[in-house]
Each structure stands twice: as structure tokens, then as C-alpha cells.
Design an enzyme around this catalytic site. Structure first.
Site, PDB file in Angstrom:
ATOM      1  N   CYS A  62       0.829  -1.207   0.000  1.00 17.69           N
ATOM      2  CA  CYS A  62       0.000   0.000   0.000  1.00 17.69           C
ATOM      3  C   CYS A  62       0.869   1.266   0.000  1.00 17.69           C
ATOM      4  CB  CYS A  62      -0.997  -0.029   1.160  1.00 17.69           C
ATOM      5  SG  CYS A  62      -2.391   1.109   0.917  1.00 17.69           S
TER       6      CYS A  62
ATOM      7  N   HIS B 195      -3.749  -5.022   0.166  1.00 20.68           N
ATOM      8  CA  HIS B 195      -3.273  -5.527   1.459  1.00 20.68           C
ATOM      9  C   HIS B 195      -3.377  -7.042   1.512  1.00 20.68           C
ATOM     10  CE1 HIS B 195      -2.859  -1.668   3.572  1.00 20.68           C
ATOM     11  NE2 HIS B 195      -3.933  -1.280   2.902  1.00 20.68           N
TER      12      HIS B 195
ATOM     13  N   GLU C 288      -1.579  -8.371   4.421  1.00 24.61           N
ATOM     14  CA  GLU C 288      -1.132  -8.536   5.805  1.00 24.61           C
ATOM     15  C   GLU C 288      -2.235  -8.349   6.834  1.00 24.61           C
ATOM     16  OE1 GLU C 288      -0.952  -4.054   5.365  1.00 24.61           O
ATOM     17  OE2 GLU C 288      -1.118  -5.848   4.129  1.00 24.61           O
TER      18      GLU C 288
END
Length: 241
Positions: free
Chosen positions: A91, A180, A182
Site C-alpha cells: 500500500c 493488502h 497482511e
């Protein structure tokens, strides 16, 4: 298994390695986290085997508000261009890599918020980073800025209708994702308490959409975990194989 020290730039306590953390341990990666937003100093890069740059509520152009962004971009540039360190960005980290290497980042024409599909480009579908993954990935999005021009020599590995550079290779061992991989459910709950994120999610999804997003994210957790494990294993193979 060889132990490799990975320098991790973090920009907010709520946005950490998340589901990658146990996977780091499984691959012999030892994270050393520097919390730039908390004023941590950047250590000498010579003591590290790679650099990861995480997300955050900041924008790459907010250098007056966050002066450490100037230093961070210079460190990223040196790590990738001069030292050839393996790199992975998520990001904000994706956008910082692009700008540090001479690309451009600006406000998104259409912000992406929610759980959305991302298509691999022809280059991405043939790339080792995405080996074992399908041509379309479903992932968490939450960004109002995007890479508007690739750095010289970089290639787009994934795209969406609203964003042409969802994943990028910008150097032999430097990769980044706009989306994303994570974020655990607990991390998303924490991020949604931040005014910068809550306003965007409310505006784009509405109350019902936000509720569906939270439920869907929990439902898809096994898939997201499997995708993260695959991506990290592929990255390790490229970076250190």
C-alpha cells in the site's frame, strides 16, 4: 535454515506485519521494525538482508507534515538502486517505492475500499512472484492514492478497473502491492477506528457495506492466509534463491 534480518518500516501501530509475522518465522526471516511515525532512527542498511515497507494513513506527498518521509524515500532509493536489497512494499510502501525510484503518485480518480478483485497482467501471470495463484485475486483494498506513472524500467504485474498498477516490479528483487495481504481481522478493526480510514470506508461503503466488509473479511481469512503464505514463499525464493 539460514536466518535473514529484514528491516521493516512501519508507519502506524495499527499497520504492522500482521499475518506475515508467523510466516516470517517459518522462512527464517527476523523482522527488525523501525516505527518511523514514532521518531525511530533508521539503522545502517548494511546489517540487513532485505527491506519491507508497510502501509499507513500518510500520503507520499505529505513531506511537510511528516518530514521523515524525505529520509524514508532516500533510504528506499539507496536500498533498491544502490545496494540491490530485496524489497517488498504494501500500500503506502508500494507508492513510496514508485516515487523513490522516479515514478509518480497522486490521488486516485476512484478510491478503492473493500474486498475487491485484482487481475494479474500478462507479465504478472507469468511471474514467479504470483506462482500458484490464479489470474484473479480477491483482496482487501483501502487506498485513495495510486501510482500514476511507473518508475523507469518498472513493470505492472497486476491491475484493477480503477487502478492500473496494483502490483509492481521495480528492480531485480524489488516488488510491491497496492492491495493488502497482511491485514488480519483484528488489524482491520483497529484501522477502522482511525479517522483517516473510517471516513473513507463510511463514504464508499455505507453502514451496511461496512458491516458486510467486516463479515466477508473474516469469512475469507483462510484464503487470505493461504495467499499471503504463497506470496511470501515466492518472494523468498526470488530474493534469496
Amino acid at each position: 535454515m539460514a536466518q535473514r534480518r529484514i528491516l521493516v518500516f512501519q508507519h502506524h501501530p495499527a499497520e504492522h506485519l500482521g499475518r506475515f509475522l508467523p510466516l516470517f518465522d517459518a522462512h527464517g526471516l527476523v523482522p527488525v521494525t523501525v516505527q518511523l511515525d514514532q521518531g525511530d532512527a533508521v539503522p545502517d542498511l548494511s546489517g540487513f538482508d532485505g527491506l519491507w515497507v508497510l502501509g499507513g494513513p500518510q500520503q507520499v506527498w505529505q513531506e511537510q507534515q511528516y518530514p521523515w518521509l524525505v529520509t524514508e524515500k532516500a533510504v528506499i532509493r539507496s536500498a533498491v538502486r544502490d545496494l540491490g536489497l530485496p524489497f517488498f512494499g504494501l500500500c503506502l510502501g508500494h507508492q513510496l517505492l514508485a516515487e523513490a525510484l522516479g515514478g509518480e503518485v497522486g490521488p486516485s480518480k476512484l478510491p478503492e475500499v473493500g474486498i475487491l478483485p485484482v487481475d494479474l497482467t500478462e507479465d504478472g501471470a507469468a511471474h514467479a512472484l504470483f506462482s500458484g495463484l490464479g489470474p484473479v485475486m480477491t483482496c482487501v483494498q483501502g487506498h485513495g492514492a495510486e501510482v500514476s506513472r511507473l518508475p523507469p524500467g518498472a513493470i505492472s504485474l497486476a491491475r484493477s478497473p480503477a487502478c492500473g498498477v496494483q502490483a509492481m516490479q521495480a528492480g531485480r528483487r524489488a516488488f510491491s502491492l497496492q492491495f493488502h495481504m497482511e491485514l488480519t481481522s483484528e488489524m482491520i478493526d483497529a484501522c477502522l477506528k482511525l479517522p483517516e480510514y473510517k471516513a473513507d470506508f463510511d463514504a464508499m461503503l455505507g453502514e451496511d457495506g461496512l458491516r458486510d466488509f467486516i463479515v466477508t473479511n473474516r469469512h475469507r481469512a483462510p484464503q487470505f492466509e493461504a495467499d499471503a503464505e504463497r506470496i511470501l514463499g515466492n518472494w523468498v525464493g526470488i530474493a534469496f534463491g
